[in-house]
Design a protein around this motif. Structure first.
Motif, PDB file in Angstrom:
ATOM      1  N   LEU A  40       2.245  -5.611   4.704  1.00  0.00           N
ATOM      2  CA  LEU A  40       1.029  -5.701   5.515  1.00  0.00           C
ATOM      3  C   LEU A  40       0.037  -4.623   5.085  1.00  0.00           C
ATOM      4  CD1 LEU A  40       2.624  -6.321   9.018  1.00  0.00           C
ATOM      5  CD2 LEU A  40       1.402  -7.971   7.609  1.00  0.00           C
ATOM      6  N   ARG A  68       7.889 -12.615   1.570  1.00  0.00           N
ATOM      7  CA  ARG A  68       8.990 -11.662   1.715  1.00  0.00           C
ATOM      8  C   ARG A  68       9.955 -12.182   2.791  1.00  0.00           C
ATOM      9  NH1 ARG A  68       6.356  -5.601   0.814  1.00  0.00           N
ATOM     10  NH2 ARG A  68       5.112  -6.233  -0.974  1.00  0.00           N
ATOM     11  N   PRO A  69      11.247 -12.142   2.512  1.00  0.00           N
ATOM     12  CA  PRO A  69      12.212 -12.734   3.461  1.00  0.00           C
ATOM     13  C   PRO A  69      12.504 -11.813   4.636  1.00  0.00           C
ATOM     14  CG  PRO A  69      13.368 -11.884   1.560  1.00  0.00           C
ATOM     15  CD  PRO A  69      11.907 -11.642   1.297  1.00  0.00           C
ATOM     16  N   ILE A  70      11.466 -11.499   5.366  1.00  0.00           N
ATOM     17  CA  ILE A  70      11.617 -10.533   6.464  1.00  0.00           C
ATOM     18  C   ILE A  70      11.329 -11.188   7.805  1.00  0.00           C
ATOM     19  CG2 ILE A  70      11.018  -8.500   5.124  1.00  0.00           C
ATOM     20  CD1 ILE A  70       8.142  -8.876   6.454  1.00  0.00           C
ATOM     21  N   GLY A  71      11.793 -10.551   8.858  1.00  0.00           N
ATOM     22  CA  GLY A  71      11.334 -10.856  10.203  1.00  0.00           C
ATOM     23  C   GLY A  71      10.656  -9.600  10.709  1.00  0.00           C
ATOM     24  N   TYR A  72       9.560  -9.739  11.452  1.00  0.00           N
ATOM     25  CA  TYR A  72       8.812  -8.553  11.875  1.00  0.00           C
ATOM     26  C   TYR A  72       8.558  -8.641  13.374  1.00  0.00           C
ATOM     27  CZ  TYR A  72       5.582  -4.631  11.091  1.00  0.00           C
ATOM     28  OH  TYR A  72       4.976  -3.390  11.072  1.00  0.00           O
ATOM     29  N   THR A  81       3.155 -10.746   1.864  1.00  0.00           N
ATOM     30  CA  THR A  81       3.988 -10.740   3.072  1.00  0.00           C
ATOM     31  C   THR A  81       4.672 -12.082   3.333  1.00  0.00           C
ATOM     32  OG1 THR A  81       2.554  -9.093   4.061  1.00  0.00           O
ATOM     33  CG2 THR A  81       3.937 -10.336   5.552  1.00  0.00           C
ATOM     34  N   HIS A  82       3.902 -13.175   3.173  1.00  0.00           N
ATOM     35  CA  HIS A  82       4.481 -14.459   3.578  1.00  0.00           C
ATOM     36  C   HIS A  82       5.580 -14.943   2.631  1.00  0.00           C
ATOM     37  CE1 HIS A  82       1.210 -15.785   0.866  1.00  0.00           C
ATOM     38  NE2 HIS A  82       1.951 -16.849   0.654  1.00  0.00           N
ATOM     39  N   ARG A 112       4.958  -0.988   7.563  1.00  0.00           N
ATOM     40  CA  ARG A 112       3.971  -1.981   7.130  1.00  0.00           C
ATOM     41  C   ARG A 112       3.934  -2.104   5.611  1.00  0.00           C
ATOM     42  NH1 ARG A 112       0.039  -3.699  10.543  1.00  0.00           N
ATOM     43  NH2 ARG A 112      -1.540  -3.606   8.926  1.00  0.00           N
TER      44      ARG A 112
END
Lengths: 225, 368
Positions: B50, B77-81, B74-75, B45
């Motif tokens: 997060l 950051r180029p991530i998938g969660y 978070t929004h 997280r």
């Protein structure tokens, strides 16, 4: 005609006040409810208590303070006069302002409960899907708490229709301007016109029952297939 | 230099402290492994933004996401969660859930109607739907899906934002064994077909053995060990309490099928191992798991034994096991490391010591 001209006028005014009040409270109450639902601030308790005050305060007390504040010597009154709006007491908008205060908890509390029931997870999921905080509010929080918002709207509307004490203090009894249905009934009783009072009282009773019937039969939580 | 993730976090909560300073490669699958309460989810997280560690530094591939001055929300950051429970939006259909992130991750100004070829996207919605096999579910509401289906949609939704890094928080933990078996093949496809780094939180040695390339072992908010999977699993100096699950994972290739005995010969670590025929194709790249309890040692090669796989080995070191009666022996088998579990008495009787040559009898090899 079953209801008199003045009865209809009073009912029409009542509906207008309640509608405008509900719309204003959607705009003002929802952000407050959102803040109360999400904050970890130490001000949450005190602010929550202030929001709940109209629930327990005698309407005459609320009306008295509002009258003083909006009167010619009160801070709000001086402001409105300087802005060229004039004084609010005994006007339609004075009535609306008073109703907004009076019905505030009826909007904020159900909406706050609905927001709290969503929990953090859907908003976190939205954040990981690139939604900004404002975007998350409109695309996730509002749709998920829609049943709570509808409940709050109905309660606010009905509660505003039923107000009496605050109206008498702030609005007085001017036909077509501030004489709402509840005040009209009071007038009839004062004048010993019981037949007229009965008719209007019956209308109010049926209306209130129907509103509550909708709320209790339509169960927002249980809309499963 | 390889792309890497550099993370320093300190989180102090009542009864829980997370303190770590780690670098690990930003490629392949990195498992955050540990018991519940070890801080692995908190670490994930923190990486996702997060959770905001009061003191922290995080850079991914040289890009700083958090330091004393920087905080990338978070929004951005180029991530998938992927959450433990899929956490789909109940008010949207499956397709609506998939589009939610996909729409928002597209650079502004690019027409939505254009195909994926026009964009830079390495991953399209169609690919995500195909990879996870959810094409037939698109019109449904999350409430009408099974747990396994929901989790697959959750994964597709995370992939549809075309992330540069995929974070998964125990995606199988909330599922029963049958659903797990249903999802694991999809996870393995992700592992084989995707180029993006994955950080995978798990407390299951089985999942880690099947999926991970790199592992961070966590306990009580600290990192006990970090390194390539097999190197770390075969360390004896670590209090990794895998218990019955102690063992190693090796890479191999299916070399031969013996139809008569339903066996496969797998070429692995310069030797051959026979194992049950799982239906894998000849030439297929496979992972083998050899548990320490399935490896025994002899001084002479025994040909009169029910055990098929006997390989020459060299003792590297000996370590204590979870029970005082047992010892773990680290062996070199033609260049690879294998663990064997023997009783302390056997170790004494065989006179096991480093550099000694022995034969490893491998009773069972699991093809993962």
């Amino acid at each position: 005609m079953w209801l008199t001209e003045t009865d209809l006028e009073a009912i029409w005014l009542t509906l207008r006040v309640a509608t405008v009040t509900t719309l204003i409270l959607f705009a003002v109450g929802t952000p407050v409810a959102w803040w109360l639902a999400r904050t970890r601030s130490r001000w949450k308790g005190p602010i929550g208590a202030v929001v709940a005050l109209p629930l327990v305060l005698p309407p005459s007390v609320l009306g008295f303070y509002l009258l003083v504040a909006m009167g010619p010597n009160g801070p709000v009154g001086q402001l409105t006069e300087r802005l060229g709006i004039g004084l609010l007491p005994f006007t339609f908008w004075g009535l609306v302002v008073a109703s907004v205060f009076y019905s505030f908890p009826f909007m904020v509390q159900p909406v706050q409960n609905a927001f709290e029931a969503i929990g953090d997870r859907p908003l976190e999921a939205a954040a990981t899907l690139r939604a900004s905080p404002l975007d998350r509010f409109f695309s996730v929080a509002l749709p998920l708490s829609l049943p709570g918002l509808i409940t709050a709207g109905i309660l606010t509307f009905a509660h505003t229709v039923g107000e009496f004490g605050v109206v008498l203090m702030i609005g007085g009894n001017i036909p077509g301007v501030t004489r709402v249905a509840s005040v009209q009934i009071y007038d009839y009783v004062e004048a010993l016109e019981y037949a007229n009072a009965h008719r209007l009282a019956a209308v109010m009773l049926v209306f209130s029952f129907l509103v509550l019937l909708i709320l209790y039969v339509w169960n927002p939580g249980g809309k499963k297939r | 230099m390889l792309p890497q993730i550099e993370a320093r976090f300190r989180v102090d909560w009542p009864g829980f402290t997370l303190a770590l300073d780690e670098r690990f490669p930003a490629r392949g699958v990195t498992a955050l492994f540990g018991h519940s309460g070890s801080g692995k989810t908190t670490l994930l997280r923190c990486i996702a933004g997060l959770e905001r560690a009061a003191q922290g530094y995080l850079s991914v591939d040289g890009e700083v996401w958090q330091d004393a001055k920087t905080w990338v929300p978070t929004h951005r950051r180029p991530i998938g969660y992927v959450f433990q429970e899929a956490s789909l939006f109940p008010h949207l259909t499956v397709l609506g859930n998939l589009r939610y992130g996909q729409r928002r991750s597209q650079p502004k100004g690019r027409a939505k109607e254009q195909g994926p070829e026009t964009g830079q996207a390495t991953f399209s919605l169609e690919q995500a739907i195909e990879l996870l096999g959810i094409g037939h579910l698109l019109a449904r509401r999350p409430a009408a899906l099974s747990g396994g289906e929901r989790q697959r949609v959750g994964m597709a939704r995370a992939l549809a934002v075309d992330p540069r890094m995929l974070l998964m928080d125990e995606p199988l933990a909330a599922l029963d064994l049958k659903r797990k078996q249903e999802i694991l093949p999809y996870l393995e496809r992700l592992h084989d077909e995707l180029d993006i780094p994955v950080i995978y939180v798990s407390h299951s040695p089985d999942e880690v053995a099947r999926l991970a390339d790199h592992i961070l072992v966590m306990d009580a908010g600290r990192v006990l060990a970090s390194g390539p999977l097999n190197e770390t699993l075969s360390r004896l100096d670590l209090p990794i309490r895998l218990g019955e699950d102690a063992g190693v994972v090796l890479d191999g290739r299916v070399a031969e099928r013996d139809a008569r005995w339903h066996l496969l010969r797998v070429a692995c670590c310069g030797a051959s191992l026979w194992t049950r025929d799982t239906g894998a194709e000849i030439g297929a790249h496979v992972r083998l798991r050899i548990l320490a309890r399935d490896v025994s040692l002899t001084r002479e090669p025994s040909h009169e034994s029910s055990i098929q796989n006997t390989l020459p080995a060299k003792v590297l070191s000996l370590g204590d096991d979870s029970h005082p009666a047992l010892r773990l022996v680290k062996l070199e088998v033609s260049g690879s490391t294998v663990l064997a579990r023997v009783t302390r008495r056997s170790a004494e009787l065989l006179g096991l010591e480093p550099e000694q040559s022995v034969y490893a009898q491998i009773k069972a090899v699991a093809l993962l």
